[in-house]
Write a protein that holds these residues in place. Structure first.
Motif, PDB file in Angstrom:
ATOM      1  N   TYR A 277       0.849  -1.184   0.000  1.00 59.20           N
ATOM      2  CA  TYR A 277       0.000   0.000   0.000  1.00 59.20           C
ATOM      3  C   TYR A 277       0.892   1.244   0.000  1.00 59.20           C
ATOM      4  O   TYR A 277       2.013   1.229   0.533  1.00 59.20           O
ATOM      5  CB  TYR A 277      -0.900   0.038   1.233  1.00 59.20           C
ATOM      6  N   ALA A 278       0.368   2.312  -0.566  1.00 62.37           N
ATOM      7  CA  ALA A 278       1.097   3.586  -0.537  1.00 62.37           C
ATOM      8  C   ALA A 278       0.126   4.697  -0.193  1.00 62.37           C
ATOM      9  O   ALA A 278      -1.017   4.722  -0.676  1.00 62.37           O
ATOM     10  CB  ALA A 278       1.764   3.859  -1.876  1.00 62.37           C
ATOM     11  N   LEU A 279       0.576   5.601   0.650  1.00 61.24           N
ATOM     12  CA  LEU A 279      -0.159   6.830   0.951  1.00 61.24           C
ATOM     13  C   LEU A 279       0.696   7.991   0.468  1.00 61.24           C
ATOM     14  O   LEU A 279       1.793   8.217   0.987  1.00 61.24           O
ATOM     15  CB  LEU A 279      -0.424   6.945   2.457  1.00 61.24           C
ATOM     16  N   ILE A 280       0.223   8.681  -0.549  1.00 63.55           N
ATOM     17  CA  ILE A 280       0.960   9.810  -1.118  1.00 63.55           C
ATOM     18  C   ILE A 280       0.284  11.099  -0.685  1.00 63.55           C
ATOM     19  O   ILE A 280      -0.908  11.313  -0.949  1.00 63.55           O
ATOM     20  CB  ILE A 280       1.008   9.727  -2.654  1.00 63.55           C
ATOM     21  N   ILE A 281       1.041  11.948  -0.005  1.00 63.58           N
ATOM     22  CA  ILE A 281       0.539  13.246   0.462  1.00 63.58           C
ATOM     23  C   ILE A 281       1.361  14.326  -0.234  1.00 63.58           C
ATOM     24  O   ILE A 281       2.573  14.403  -0.034  1.00 63.58           O
ATOM     25  CB  ILE A 281       0.665  13.385   1.988  1.00 63.58           C
ATOM     26  N   ALA A 282       0.709  15.134  -1.058  1.00 63.41           N
ATOM     27  CA  ALA A 282       1.423  16.163  -1.809  1.00 63.41           C
ATOM     28  C   ALA A 282       0.728  17.502  -1.611  1.00 63.41           C
ATOM     29  O   ALA A 282      -0.400  17.701  -2.067  1.00 63.41           O
ATOM     30  CB  ALA A 282       1.480  15.799  -3.288  1.00 63.41           C
ATOM     31  N   ASN A 283       1.383  18.399  -0.922  1.00 67.07           N
ATOM     32  CA  ASN A 283       0.829  19.724  -0.657  1.00 67.07           C
ATOM     33  C   ASN A 283       1.583  20.757  -1.483  1.00 67.07           C
ATOM     34  O   ASN A 283       2.775  20.994  -1.259  1.00 67.07           O
ATOM     35  CB  ASN A 283       0.929  20.053   0.831  1.00 67.07           C
ATOM     36  N   GLN A 284       0.869  21.369  -2.420  1.00 69.45           N
ATOM     37  CA  GLN A 284       1.482  22.347  -3.331  1.00 69.45           C
ATOM     38  C   GLN A 284       0.854  23.730  -3.190  1.00 69.45           C
ATOM     39  O   GLN A 284       1.550  24.733  -3.161  1.00 69.45           O
ATOM     40  CB  GLN A 284       1.346  21.859  -4.778  1.00 69.45           C
TER      41      GLN A 284
END
Length: 519
Positions: A277-284
């Motif tokens: 599983y992967a949790l990708i958190i990207a705040n731009q």
């Protein structure tokens, strides 16, 4: 400067869960569950209260007792775990050791931590054995001893002393110690030579010196110094002679390949890797801070590579506020099994706060306010407590943000080096052990948001390595592939950036590893 990236919009995880827990409900607390009523023969009895790590909401539902979250106060946690530790429970003893190492009131007590780690390690607790190794490697509460640290890592890993992987790492460590001792020995020899020369000069000029008493005193002092240094030299020679010198056969790299569908389970021969599983958190895009340029692009490419080439099931959060980010981390636990793998990829702003001699790092969600107002920031402590609570066997946090290295203060791997052979034996020994690892874009410093042709300099190297790798690649092996690329590309634009790879102690790490298994 900051962290990560994206060009095209990506559908983010829904934030409209109903009813939504408060952020306070999502914190992991030291919960003391009530005793259980059990039947024995014709009577009943109440078992002692049981300490567990769980969310505040779950603790309330189960009738447990906990103290409202306070990341600066471990005294309450100690009260929860100490009675069970004193009864001989190894897991509780390891927890007590970690509490003392973190510090009651901000001051670590390494001597106390050492005692409790030793108790748990003697019972075979791998986490305590690893923690002992880090104390010896860093010289915290004990004399620094890299070889003894290696031996504790070996025990935590579960490999015999004559194993080639361990011997390779031990030989490298012994070579470093031997080199340092030889340097000290050379210095002592030089000092003795100079002092002997002075002594000979005084003796030769004996007749020319009128102050006989002064001359005798100087000669006596010189002889005393020579005797003292000579004793120190003998001690160094003795230490050098005690170092084992082993004839080591060459370790052949095993060519390992794996194939998988989008099915959950990943296998290679009789090696079971579990689900990925992967949790990708990207705040731009930020409400109150300067927005970044690259996190969304980094997230988009990471999702594509992880799904298409490695079979991950990916959850994505784009521009999440503090509640969204914290809930996404919390919700992963319900999807993970005891043999599964979780990759947490964070790209965005990061910051740090110094308080009471302790420096704490933070991930900044989209609603973060400028420093020093950390009201909506997501602390490293929140992330680490969840890493300790997650059921997954292996967790790798890839953090591309300023001050990302603060997620762990531990040393790097003694078992990792440019000459390490990542063979099938290596995988077989590492696979059963829990891992909680950090691959950060930099240490306690700012990092670049550019220099990666549309990505951050770190994300470009990390994703290129994953995209081009075949077979099975371990966490340390991946780090060695990218660290020089990142530093060299950053240097090309007159910036210093050094990625780090290390364990996250206090989260259940047991000298395990993280493996990417290519389709």
């Amino acid at each position: 400067m900051a962290a990560c990236n994206s060009n095209q919009p990506i559908k983010a995880v829904s934030t409209k869960a109903s009813p939504a827990p408060t952020t306070a409900d999502l914190y992991i607390v030291d919960c003391l569950l009530p005793g259980q009523v059990r039947q024995l023969g014709g009577g009943t009895y109440l078992t002692p209260r049981r300490p567990i790590l769980t969310t505040a909401a779950d603790c309330r539902i189960r009738g447990g007792e906990y103290v409202a979250y306070d990341r600066a106060n471990y005294k309450t946690a100690l009260q929860v775990w100490l009675p069970t530790a004193e009864q001989g429970d190894a897991e509780a003893q390891a927890n007590v050791g970690e509490i003392f190492e973190r510090g009651l009131g901000g001051e670590p007590n390494y001597a106390a931590a050492l005692i409790w780690y030793q108790k748990a390690a003697d019972q075979g607790n791998a986490r305590a054995q690893f923690n002992l190794g880090t104390l010896y490697e860093q010289g915290l509460g004990v004399a620094k001893d890299k070889i003894l640290a290696l031996n504790w890592y070996r025990k935590a890993w579960g490999i015999p002393q004559d194993n080639l992987i361990y011997q390779s790492a031990a030989n490298n460590a012994q070579a470093e110690v031997r080199e340092q001792l030889q340097k000290t020995l050379d210095e002592k020899n030089t000092q003795i030579g100079l002092l002997n020369k002075q002594l000979q000069t005084l003796a030769a000029n004996n007749k020319k010196i009128d102050e006989e008493a002064k001359r005798q005193a100087e000669m006596a002092q010189l002889k005393k110094w020579i005797t003292g240094i000579d004793g120190e030299r003998d001690k160094v020679i003795k230490e050098i002679n005690t170092l084992a010198q082993i004839r080591e056969p060459q370790i052949n790299k095993a060519a390992i390949t794996a194939s998988q569908n989008n099915a959950p389970e990943v296998k290679k021969g009789n090696l079971q890797f579990g689900k990925y599983y992967a949790l990708i958190i990207a705040n731009q895009q930020y409400e109150h801070l300067d927005s970044l340029k690259t996190p969304h692009a980094d997230a988009k490419r990471a999702k594509q590579i992880l799904e298409d080439k490695y079979g991950f099931e990916v959850t994505m959060v784009l521009d999440g506020n503090n509640s969204t980010v914290m809930r996404a981390i919390n919700d992963m636990d319900a999807r993970l099994g005891d043999t599964d793998n979780l990759l947490i990829f964070y790209a965005g702003h990061g910051s740090r706060v110094q308080a009471g001699g302790i420096e704490t790092g933070y991930w900044l969600p989209s609603n973060a306010t400028p420093p020093p107002d950390d009201t909506f920031w997501v602390s490293n402590e929140f992330v680490n407590r969840h890493l300790a609570h997650l059921k997954a066997k292996r967790v790798l946090v890839v953090a591309d943000s300023c001050y990302a290295g603060l997620l762990s203060s531990e040393p790097g791997y003694l078992f990792m080096g440019d000459k390490q052979a990542f063979t099938e034996d290596y995988i077989r020994y590492k696979l059963p052990k829990k891992s909680r690892l950090l691959l950060s874009s930099g240490g306690d410093l700012p990092v670049l948001d550019n220099a990666g042709n549309g990505h951050s300099v770190f994300a470009r190297a990390f994703l290129d390595a994953l995209d081009s790798t075949k077979g099975i690649v371990s966490g340390p092996e991946l780090f060695l592939k990218i660290k020089d690329q990142v530093s060299e590309r950053a240097k090309a634009i007159n910036f210093v950036q050094l990625p780090e790879f290390k364990a996250i102690k206090g989260t259940g790490h047991e000298v395990g590893d993280f493996f990417f298994v290519h389709k």
